[in-house]
Design a protein around this motif. Structure first.
Motif, mmCIF file in Angstrom:
data_model
loop_
_atom_site.group_PDB
_atom_site.id
_atom_site.type_symbol
_atom_site.label_atom_id
_atom_site.label_comp_id
_atom_site.label_asym_id
_atom_site.label_seq_id
_atom_site.Cartn_x
_atom_site.Cartn_y
_atom_site.Cartn_z
ATOM 1 N N TYR A 133 0.842 -1.202 0.000
ATOM 2 C CA TYR A 133 0.000 0.000 0.000
ATOM 3 C C TYR A 133 0.875 1.249 0.000
ATOM 4 C CZ TYR A 133 -3.815 -3.137 1.497
ATOM 5 O OH TYR A 133 -4.738 -4.142 1.588
ATOM 6 N N VAL A 137 1.138 4.250 -2.997
ATOM 7 C CA VAL A 137 1.044 5.694 -2.768
ATOM 8 C C VAL A 137 2.282 6.380 -3.335
ATOM 9 C CG1 VAL A 137 0.951 7.506 -1.028
ATOM 10 C CG2 VAL A 137 -0.468 5.462 -0.764
ATOM 11 N N LEU A 175 -4.111 6.481 -0.450
ATOM 12 C CA LEU A 175 -4.153 5.329 -1.348
ATOM 13 C C LEU A 175 -5.466 5.305 -2.121
ATOM 14 C CD1 LEU A 175 -2.952 2.563 -2.257
ATOM 15 C CD2 LEU A 175 -4.186 1.544 -0.305
#
Length: 270
Positions: A133, A137, A175
């Motif tokens: 994750y 980003v 995200l």
């Protein structure tokens, strides 16, 4: 009107013929894929539904890749610009997974990461996802996943939007998360999570337009028009079949364009 399909896979025989898809073959009547499918066949299926771009995904599971990132890159290279790659990764090796994601995005030109929690039997809140994750980003690409029950013969619990997607969106507000398969039978939960979080979206893969739940159609017509992306889940459902009853949804011109292409173009920076 041009279309972007947010979830397809150009299958390999080891993907298409896996035993976990027996239930899908029973429902669809599809025969096992004994020989590799030409990329031209997938492009022809896109053409039949006026799909300009299909986001074709890699499949990585505990026993290894069913469709590898390098195979996806080769499919994209053969598609004359009609396919874009969506990466997979091995959750059991988080450092290598992050490196592989970076390679897929920076070297292969992939536009997203997709992981299927039911395939790993690990909910999206498991610690093994979190380095990926953060990498998404950092790389500026969406994380795509599946919500709702599983057609394949695996447990469905990992597909609940609440608590799992809700918690990930709280932990990673930057995200972008694209949740495929509507979230049924937890569609109302999925809508609530998409409403709550600015960067959470829904794609309609694995459902034909005539099977969208009524509350989802209302959402698509109204406040959710910037939150929903078209997806087919080809080859399980042909794009033309997925869109066959689109006119019955009562979408105005803006909602229709956003659903078919505009939202995907924005979310995936196409």
């Amino acid at each position: 009107m041009p279309v972007i399909d947010a979830w397809i896979q150009h299958p390999t025989p080891r993907h298409s013929d896996h035993e976990m898809f027996d239930s899908l073959r029973r429902w669809t009547g599809r025969e096992p894929l004994t020989d590799p499918l030409p990329v031209a066949a997938t492009v022809a299926a896109l053409d039949a539904a006026d799909v300009q771009i299909g986001l074709t995904t890699a499949w990585y599971g505990p026993q290894g890749p069913l469709i590898s990132n390098d195979e996806v890159a080769e499919f994209v290279a053969q598609s004359d610009g009609r396919l874009r790659g969506v990466a997979g990764a091995d959750l059991t090796r988080p450092v290598q997974a992050v490196r592989e994601l970076r390679r897929a995005v920076t070297e292969l030109g992939f536009v997203a990461l997709r992981l299927l929690p039911w395939l790993w039997e690990l909910p999206p809140t498991d610690r093994r996802y979190y380095p990926l994750y953060a990498a998404c980003v950092d790389l500026g690409v969406p994380f795509c996943t599946q919500v709702g029950h599983t057609g394949p013969l695996r447990p469905s619990e990992t597909g609940r939007p609440i608590p799992y997607i809700d918690q990930v969106a709280l932990d990673f507000p930057e995200l972008t998360i694209v949740c495929g398969h509507l979230g049924y039978p937890w569609t109302t939960e999925m809508i609530a999570v998409a409403d709550k979080h600015a960067n959470v979206y829904i794609d309609t893969s694995a459902y034909t337009a005539r099977r969208y739940p009524a509350e989802f159609v209302d959402y698509l017509r109204g406040r959710g028009r910037r939150k929903v992306l078209f997806g087919s889940n080809y080859p399980m459902i042909m794009p033309v079949k997925a869109l066959e009853h689109l006119d019955d949804l009562g979408l105005d011109d803006e909602a229709r364009e956003l659903f078919l292409a505009g939202n995907a173009r924005r979310v995936f920076a196409l």
